[in-house]
Every structure is written in C-alpha cells, then in structure tokens.
Design a protein around this motif. Sequence first.
Motif, mmCIF file in Angstrom:
data_model
loop_
_atom_site.group_PDB
_atom_site.id
_atom_site.type_symbol
_atom_site.label_atom_id
_atom_site.label_comp_id
_atom_site.label_asym_id
_atom_site.label_seq_id
_atom_site.Cartn_x
_atom_site.Cartn_y
_atom_site.Cartn_z
ATOM 1 N N UNK A 61 -14.410 73.471 19.321
ATOM 2 C CA UNK A 61 -14.056 72.549 18.247
ATOM 3 C C UNK A 61 -12.719 71.895 18.535
ATOM 4 N N UNK A 62 -12.466 70.860 17.787
ATOM 5 C CA UNK A 62 -11.190 70.169 17.892
ATOM 6 C C UNK A 62 -10.263 70.764 16.838
ATOM 7 N N UNK A 63 -9.239 71.474 17.295
ATOM 8 C CA UNK A 63 -8.309 72.097 16.350
ATOM 9 C C UNK A 63 -6.904 71.571 16.636
ATOM 10 N N UNK A 64 -6.333 70.879 15.676
ATOM 11 C CA UNK A 64 -5.003 70.276 15.836
ATOM 12 C C UNK A 64 -4.867 69.540 17.170
ATOM 13 N N UNK A 65 -5.851 68.737 17.467
ATOM 14 C CA UNK A 65 -5.768 67.915 18.679
ATOM 15 C C UNK A 65 -6.034 68.660 19.972
ATOM 16 N N UNK A 66 -6.525 69.898 19.861
ATOM 17 C CA UNK A 66 -6.860 70.625 21.086
ATOM 18 C C UNK A 66 -8.298 71.136 21.029
ATOM 19 N N UNK A 67 -8.901 71.276 22.223
ATOM 20 C CA UNK A 67 -10.262 71.802 22.281
ATOM 21 C C UNK A 67 -10.170 73.329 22.310
ATOM 22 N N UNK A 76 -18.698 61.393 24.006
ATOM 23 C CA UNK A 76 -19.654 61.901 23.030
ATOM 24 C C UNK A 76 -19.768 60.968 21.830
ATOM 25 N N UNK A 77 -20.962 60.890 21.277
ATOM 26 C CA UNK A 77 -21.190 60.048 20.100
ATOM 27 C C UNK A 77 -21.615 60.887 18.903
ATOM 28 N N UNK A 78 -21.841 62.177 19.117
ATOM 29 C CA UNK A 78 -22.311 63.047 18.046
ATOM 30 C C UNK A 78 -21.564 64.375 18.122
ATOM 31 N N UNK A 79 -21.223 64.925 16.960
ATOM 32 C CA UNK A 79 -20.611 66.250 16.922
ATOM 33 C C UNK A 79 -19.089 66.204 16.893
ATOM 34 N N UNK A 80 -18.513 67.349 17.196
ATOM 35 C CA UNK A 80 -17.061 67.583 17.095
ATOM 36 C C UNK A 80 -16.198 66.525 17.776
ATOM 37 N N UNK A 81 -16.671 65.982 18.880
ATOM 38 C CA UNK A 81 -15.786 65.166 19.721
ATOM 39 C C UNK A 81 -16.101 63.682 19.645
ATOM 40 N N UNK A 127 -11.979 61.771 25.836
ATOM 41 C CA UNK A 127 -11.519 62.801 26.767
ATOM 42 C C UNK A 127 -11.916 62.404 28.178
ATOM 43 N N UNK A 128 -11.163 62.900 29.148
ATOM 44 C CA UNK A 128 -11.525 62.685 30.551
ATOM 45 C C UNK A 128 -12.656 63.669 30.894
ATOM 46 N N UNK A 129 -13.309 63.486 32.025
ATOM 47 C CA UNK A 129 -14.342 64.456 32.410
ATOM 48 C C UNK A 129 -13.787 65.880 32.542
ATOM 49 N N UNK A 130 -12.474 66.006 32.739
ATOM 50 C CA UNK A 130 -11.873 67.343 32.814
ATOM 51 C C UNK A 130 -11.513 67.903 31.447
ATOM 52 N N UNK A 131 -11.747 67.126 30.405
ATOM 53 C CA UNK A 131 -11.473 67.629 29.066
ATOM 54 C C UNK A 131 -10.055 67.404 28.587
ATOM 55 N N UNK A 132 -9.347 66.472 29.197
ATOM 56 C CA UNK A 132 -8.016 66.130 28.701
ATOM 57 C C UNK A 132 -8.167 65.005 27.675
ATOM 58 N N UNK A 133 -7.650 65.251 26.477
ATOM 59 C CA UNK A 133 -7.782 64.230 25.436
ATOM 60 C C UNK A 133 -6.863 63.049 25.749
ATOM 61 N N UNK A 134 -7.401 61.848 25.579
ATOM 62 C CA UNK A 134 -6.624 60.633 25.879
ATOM 63 C C UNK A 134 -6.788 59.633 24.735
#
Length: 481
Positions: A346-352, A404-409, A414-421
């Motif tokens: 989940x996305x919690x305070x801007x972190x996965x 992603x277009x559906x769900x938590x994110x 995010x980048x493919x490595x999961x860094x939020x941008x």
Amino acid sequence: MNIMNVDYSTKIPNNVNLSEDRQVLKALEGWHPGYIDWWHDMGPDGFQQSLVYLRTAYSVDPRGWAKFDYVKMPDYRWGILLAPQEENRTIPFGERYGEPAWQEVPGEHRAMLRRLIVIQGDTEPASVEQQRHLGKTAPSLYDLRNLFQVNVEEGRHLWAMVYLLQKYFGRDGREEADELLRRRSGDADSPRMLGAFNEATPDWLSFFMFTYFTDRDGKMQLHSLAQSGFDPLSRTCRFMLTEEAHHMFVGETGITRVVQRTVDAMREAGIDDPTDIAKVRALGVIDLPTIQKKLNLHYSLSLDLFGSEVSTNAANAFNAGIKGRYRETQIEDDHRLQSDTYPVLKLVNGEIKRVDEPALTALNMRLRDDYTQDCVKGLLRWNKVISSAGYGYKLTLPNVAFHRAIGEFKDVHATPDGVLIDDATWNKRKGEWIPSTADGDFIASLMTPVTEAGEFAPWISPPKVGIDNKPGDFEYVKIET
Ligand SMILES: [Fe+2]
Ligand SMILES: [Fe+2]
C-alpha cells in the motif's frame, strides 16, 4: 451418454446432453447466427476461406481430447464442453465450506454469479477483436496458425459462458448473452468491460506479450472460478484451462524466439552492448530494451485486471462460495479466512509499504501475487537465452506501483524500480519505460508477412518443434484469398 465424449450430432457440439435439453438448445441455436455475424465482422480479418490446421476438442479427457485437421475458421465446431462432474463434490471454501456443491444457481448469489460470468465472458471475444488484424503480418504460417487457434478457442470460451447464462439465468442470461456480442473492444460508446481488453494489439510482439501476460490473468481467474461452489461454472472453467495452456505457450515461446533471434543477430554482428539500440535495430531485429518496454506495458495492464488490492467484492464472493483462491483445495488452512491476515502493498505516507489486511478483503492481492510468481518462470527462460548468448542484460518485471490505473497506486507515478516520481518526471521519462510512438513505428516496420511454408520473418527464430509434431516446412495454413 458418455460425458467424456463430445456429441457432434447437434448443431452445437456438446457433452451436456443438449439434445435432451430442448429449451437451452433452442436458445443457443437462436444465439448462433449472431455469433457467426460477430465472427465475420470482428474475427480475423481475411483468411476466412483458408484451410487452417486447427485442433478441435472431441473429448474432455485430459489424456487425449483434441484432434488436428484442416478447417475453415467459420466452420470450426464451437461447442459446449464441461469437465466431468466430480462425485459428491463439496464447496471448498467460504461460509458454506463442506456443504454439497450447487447444481443450480443459489438464489441469494444469483446477481454476483451472473456478474462474474459476464465479466469473464466479455474478455473472450474482446481478445479476438484486439487481434483481428494480426493475420496480415504473421511472421510465418506456423505463427498464423497459432493466432487462429487462440482466436477460435477464445470464441469457444465465449460459448462456454453463454451456455451458463442461457441455461441458468433465464431471461437476464439471454440478454447478457446478446450484450456480449454487442460490445466491442476499444469502442468509444460500448467498450469491453475491462481496461486491458480495450487496448490495441498492434504487432506480433504485443500479441506474444498479451498471450503471455494477459491470458495468464485469465488462467488465474479461471482457476479461482474452477473452485466455485456452483458446480457447472467449476466444470466449465476446468476444461477452459486445458485450452488456455496453449495460449500461454504461444506467448512464452513467441517471446523466447524473438529474444533468441535478437541475441543471435547481435552475436553474429559482434555487438557487445545490447543497449546500443540503433546498432541492434539496424540488424532488423528487436532490441532487448524495447522488448523490456513492451513487457512493462503488458504486465502493468494485466495487473490492473486483478482489481483493487483490498476489495469487499472479492471477500463477498469468497464468503459466498462463488470464487475461491488459486489452488484452493491444495491450501492447508481452514478455507474460511475469518480471522487471517495477508500482507498488502500500500501507499503509506508517500511510501510503498506492506500492511497486514484481513485476508478476506485481500484476496485480489493474493491472486495477483500468485500471478506474479507464475509470470517469473518465463522471465527465467528468456534471461537464460540472453545469458547463454553471453550477454549480461536481464529482463525484469516492473514494480507493482509502475504504470497502474487501478488500485493503490493509480494516482501516483513510479519508475519500474518502484521509486515514486512526480508528474513532470513521469512525462519526461515515460518513453524510457513504455513503448513510444517511435518504438511502435520501428516494430511495425518489421511486420512484413511471411507466407511461404517453413520460412520465418528475420526478427524471430523458428520454433524448436512443430504443432502436432509436424515438420518445419509443414503448411499450417493454406491461404485462400
Ligand atoms: Fe479464454
Ligand atoms: Fe486465452
């Protein structure tokens, strides 16, 4: 009658004794012309008069169920095939765990059940529509045949769902069956129900990615529905899974062959750097970074098909005994999940972060995790091909937060490595991660059809073995225009 064998004496082949079920037979016969019209309008563009070496089910015995022969696609015998009924089958999960499975629709779950069947049914013709132009650019007759095999079987899967609707849901079911022929993939006014099934499948690399990643979502959904306490649904899905395996085989081996051809060409040309895109493309093969982008796109679109990670609908369907987990009967727990938890990203305070949620509401997340594990197998094979050719490049699955277009994110980038941008970075860099127009144009430039038996387009390797053990120069499609 012997349930294993399919009755071909009625217009609609079946192993559900349709000849003695006049009402349903009549309803299906009434639906048949509309289906054939749909096939002509939205099925493969061209090739309808060509003889295609297709398999058709003659039995539902897993040890031997299909026979191969030349068939014109409109003459394919789309039928209703259910896996044999298991004696004394019980509901394998939920609040009614252990009670006898239902042979009729339980009244209180009718709406939920109908909706699940319609959603599944809608994906089947959608993929045929998405793939209808691909015949014109097939890299070989072998591939052309595989495309058409997938297409006719998706058509049969539509029949499978329509049978359930017409047999068990009366007038509502008949209306839904008509609607399944009315919606169109990508149509602005009446699109198909799920996002990934309204996307274009513009080229053969997309087709292979689609059959690998999106048909695999289908596999997971069918597995969960195969657990259903509603026995006819369970039996239908079990047989569909037998056919579905070939679709994913087409995807997995298709991507393997593309990767193989690319690394072979790079090696022959003495190219050491797989990321030197211009040099690799000059060889007329698809560079690995572009394959990675296609993979990123199709994997992320397919993840959306699992719905929201936390979902009360999923919990309700499980409690009701309608939709179970992947391999439910092989899981060792109480199959009720009333007090269990499951870790959800989940996305919690801007972190996965991983957060424990009630297992019941986290069922979509769990199925998606099972899916991801299943996807990894192909990546291992493709990376083996790359490393065996002496290259260090690795294909990877992007992070679940990516694209992603559906769900938590769905509201973050995010980048493919999961860094939020932020949005600006995404807009500037997305072309590095998902195919750009230029990438699409390059791939399209390679898509020239090859129709000579035994010949293959220069961007893909021949398969290791033929379909039905046919030799390399077998004429899988006798093209008639
Ligand atoms: Fe299907
Ligand atoms: Fe499929």
